[in-house]
Design an enzyme around this catalytic site. Sequence first.
Site, PDB file in Angstrom:
ATOM      1  N   HIS A   1       0.830  -1.016  -0.059  1.00 49.85           N
ATOM      2  CA  HIS A   1       0.084   0.062   0.077  1.00 49.85           C
ATOM      3  C   HIS A   1       0.714   1.149   0.052  1.00 49.85           C
ATOM      4  O   HIS A   1       1.028   1.857   0.836  1.00 49.85           O
ATOM      5  CB  HIS A   1      -0.932   0.090   1.254  1.00 49.85           C
ATOM      6  CG  HIS A   1      -2.084   0.959   0.997  1.00 49.85           C
ATOM      7  ND1 HIS A   1      -2.107   2.282   1.622  1.00 49.85           N
ATOM      8  CD2 HIS A   1      -3.301   0.793   0.437  1.00 49.85           C
ATOM      9  CE1 HIS A   1      -3.160   2.826   1.168  1.00 49.85           C
ATOM     10  NE2 HIS A   1      -3.937   1.768   0.783  1.00 49.85           N
ATOM     11  N   PHE A   2       1.411   1.749  -1.024  1.00 44.84           N
ATOM     12  CA  PHE A   2       1.463   1.113  -2.331  1.00 44.84           C
ATOM     13  C   PHE A   2       2.993   0.980  -2.611  1.00 44.84           C
ATOM     14  O   PHE A   2       3.466   1.946  -2.494  1.00 44.84           O
ATOM     15  CB  PHE A   2       0.743   2.240  -3.289  1.00 44.84           C
ATOM     16  CG  PHE A   2      -0.663   2.532  -2.987  1.00 44.84           C
ATOM     17  CD1 PHE A   2      -1.733   1.396  -3.187  1.00 44.84           C
ATOM     18  CD2 PHE A   2      -1.213   3.442  -2.142  1.00 44.84           C
ATOM     19  CE1 PHE A   2      -3.056   1.630  -3.269  1.00 44.84           C
ATOM     20  CE2 PHE A   2      -2.617   3.779  -2.080  1.00 44.84           C
ATOM     21  CZ  PHE A   2      -3.241   2.759  -2.358  1.00 44.84           C
TER      22      PHE A   2
END
EC number: 4.2.1.59
Length: 158
Positions: free
Chosen positions: A62-63
């Site tokens: 993420h991410f």
Amino acid sequence: MSEEQGAATDGVILDYDVRKVMAALPHRYPLLLVDRVASLTLNERIHAVKAVSMNEQFFQGHFPGRPIMPGVLQIEALAQAAGVLAVESLGLAGSGKLVYFMAIEDAKFRNPVEPGVLLDLHVEFTQKRSRVCKFSGKAMIGDKVTCEVNFTAMIADS
């Protein structure tokens, strides 16, 4: 207030480290999201802190290339801070009672939380009735709000 709970003056608890947080909450790595309590005013408010490190597991996905702390984990960190506030204010430490969250309302995400910051967690009681408590929480980096939320919790047997 015992020495183990931190220094207490007029209902304000200071010097509450991660060991004391772990004594108040059932959460453990990787879901323990409160590192210390900067201050806690019994029956009123708490200011807790989460040191957000690049080593957090959630940053792996993420991410990739643009790590951002998920908003739901910001809410969870606020909920854990509220749990510490409830445990201390209601004298629940060692009682076998847990703080279960029942509702989340008005969640708003204002700014991203990236690795390398201290996330300040500010939570206040807004209502207490026997076993149900309502809270208002705000996560911040410096003077920038990252997340705001209202939530309801219930005190129950573990």
